[in-house]
Design an enzyme around this catalytic site. Structure first.
Site, mmCIF file in Angstrom:
data_model
loop_
_atom_site.group_PDB
_atom_site.id
_atom_site.type_symbol
_atom_site.label_atom_id
_atom_site.label_comp_id
_atom_site.label_asym_id
_atom_site.label_seq_id
_atom_site.Cartn_x
_atom_site.Cartn_y
_atom_site.Cartn_z
ATOM 1 N N THR A 1 -7.624 4.216 0.506
ATOM 2 C CA THR A 1 -7.765 3.381 1.699
ATOM 3 C C THR A 1 -9.182 2.844 1.817
ATOM 4 O O THR A 1 -9.450 2.017 2.695
ATOM 5 C CB THR A 1 -7.430 4.200 2.961
ATOM 6 O OG1 THR A 1 -8.250 5.377 3.001
ATOM 7 C CG2 THR A 1 -5.960 4.617 2.944
ATOM 8 N N ARG B 1 5.375 1.551 7.632
ATOM 9 C CA ARG B 1 5.520 2.944 8.083
ATOM 10 C C ARG B 1 5.680 3.011 9.594
ATOM 11 O O ARG B 1 6.501 3.769 10.117
ATOM 12 C CB ARG B 1 4.305 3.767 7.647
ATOM 13 C CG ARG B 1 4.388 5.245 8.053
ATOM 14 C CD ARG B 1 3.111 5.975 7.681
ATOM 15 N NE ARG B 1 2.940 5.992 6.229
ATOM 16 C CZ ARG B 1 1.789 6.307 5.636
ATOM 17 N NH1 ARG B 1 0.716 6.580 6.370
ATOM 18 N NH2 ARG B 1 1.710 6.324 4.324
ATOM 19 N N ASP C 1 -3.474 10.461 -4.777
ATOM 20 C CA ASP C 1 -3.666 9.837 -3.480
ATOM 21 C C ASP C 1 -5.087 10.091 -2.986
ATOM 22 O O ASP C 1 -5.674 11.132 -3.277
ATOM 23 C CB ASP C 1 -2.661 10.409 -2.480
ATOM 24 C CG ASP C 1 -2.518 9.546 -1.243
ATOM 25 O OD1 ASP C 1 -3.001 8.392 -1.264
ATOM 26 O OD2 ASP C 1 -1.926 10.021 -0.258
ATOM 27 N N LYS D 1 1.577 2.245 -0.744
ATOM 28 C CA LYS D 1 0.920 2.645 -2.001
ATOM 29 C C LYS D 1 1.685 3.782 -2.684
ATOM 30 O O LYS D 1 1.918 3.743 -3.897
ATOM 31 C CB LYS D 1 -0.533 3.061 -1.713
ATOM 32 C CG LYS D 1 -1.390 1.931 -1.167
ATOM 33 C CD LYS D 1 -2.846 2.346 -1.008
ATOM 34 C CE LYS D 1 -3.032 3.357 0.096
ATOM 35 N NZ LYS D 1 -2.699 2.795 1.439
#
Length: 361
Positions: free
Chosen positions: A178, A237, A129, A84
């Site tokens: 999320t 990741r 975020d 993202k």
């Protein structure tokens, strides 16, 4: 367009030199965050996977460029580690616009948001975020800013308070979350484009591992890349993190080349098994099966049994275990499935979820 290995040859000399210097400095300083940032794709064409989101987002950005206007606000949702933040950076790069970064927890008052918004210039991209964790007063201010490019700054308190309208230049907010379900409806509806990122296939993660290995200068066989990818839980990741740990193992205990056998030995050392389960995942399953007979058991009790906080079990271990069919949520608590018993090498009771066709959550 998926990333191909020859893509790295197309980087300009300046970009390559800049990347090499960042990676060298990062390795020297031991700064994993700098290494991770250097491995991020720089354009939509370099992004592996997420084909649907990339195609949709590419149309939004191209249409905005042709109109010469800021694109609609973008909401990106999905589990951690799927890209993202990377997509937010790519959006700014594709628009040749400055990127401002902040996070929902950092915006505790409406004044915090007003200060950020008032510093934006026309065409800027503001990345927020964990936007679902923004305070309620800031959310309400954001409604007006996103829709009318205006905020009302309140001066004073009580009956003498005055609202001063502050006009804002057109800008684009990229929100990442999320937990999209925690976003208020009025805020969610103000995003012109919503993209949900899915977990990656093993083949896609192999391409990512190969690309990262090339940028890091790590000799890597196809089998070694496949082994790392298969244990990465569908998350880029994690794939990049495991690659760096396997690289360390290869450097210290071998000749530096990551082969299948070396990757297996390294990942076993770091307690990442063949299916991607780590120490915490196996501890949860072991406690559930051996101590509680497969459940049902409450998550708080399970957390105490493995010596972790409840939130850690719920947010770190449980999603992966549920997604891969090792654990089931029921009204009475968590229950181990037949796959969990088999993974631990134990015999499952006859009524274990996954064996009993009458089982329902």
């Amino acid at each position: 367009m998926p990333f191909h290995e020859e893509e790295s040859d197309q980087l300009s000399a300046l970009e390559s030199a800049h990347l090499d210097s960042r990676l060298t400095a990062a390795d020297a300083d031991g700064d994993e965050r700098v290494v991770e940032a250097a491995l991020r794709p720089k354009s939509l064409d370099e992004v592996v996977g997420q084909a649907r989101v990339r195609a949709q987002l590419g149309l939004v950005l191209e249409a905005a460029r042709q109109r010469g206007r800021a694109p609609d606000h973008v909401l990106l949702s999905g589990p951690p580690g799927l890209g993202k933040t990377t997509l937010a950076m790519i959006i700014a790069a594709e628009l040749s616009a400055p990127l401002r970064l902040t996070s929902g927890p950092a915006i505790t008052h409406a004044g915090d948001l007003a200060s950020i918004l008032s510093g934006l210039n026309e065409g800027d991209v503001l990345f927020v975020d964990e936007i679902h964790r923004m305070s309620r007063p800031a959310e309400e201010m954001l409604y007006l800013a996103m829709e009318d490019f205006r905020v009302d700054v309140v001066i004073g308190k009580g009956p003498g308070a005055t609202a001063i309208p502050l006009e804002l230049p057109p800008f684009t907010i990229v929100g990442a979350t999320t937990r999209a379900g925690l976003l208020p409806g009025p805020l969610r509806d103000r995003f012109g484009f919503t993209g949900h990122l899915e977990f990656y296939e093993t083949g896609e993660l192999e391409l990512i591992v190969r690309r990262s290995a090339g940028l890091l200068g790590v000799p890597l066989t196809d089998e070694g890349a496949a082994e790392i990818a298969s244990r990465s839980r569908g998350t880029p990741r994690i794939a990049n993190r495991l690659l760096r740990r396997v690289r360390d193992y290869a450097q210290v205990r071998a000749d530096g080349t990551v082969t299948l056998e070396l990757a297996r030995r390294a990942l076993d050392l770091y307690e990442v098994d063949a299916l991607g389960l780590d120490r915490l995942d196996r501890a949860v399953l072991d406690a559930l099966c051996r101590r509680f007979g497969g459940g049902p058991v409450g998550v708080a009790t399970l957390a105490v049994a493995v010596g972790e906080e409840r939130e850690t079990v719920e947010e770190v271990a449980e999603p992966f275990l549920v997604r891969n069919g090792f654990l089931a949520r029921t009204p009475r608590g968590r229950v181990a499935t037949s796959a969990a018993w088999a993974h631990l090498g134990l015999s499952a009771p006859a009524s274990t979820p996954g064996q009993d066709p009458l089982f329902q959550e």
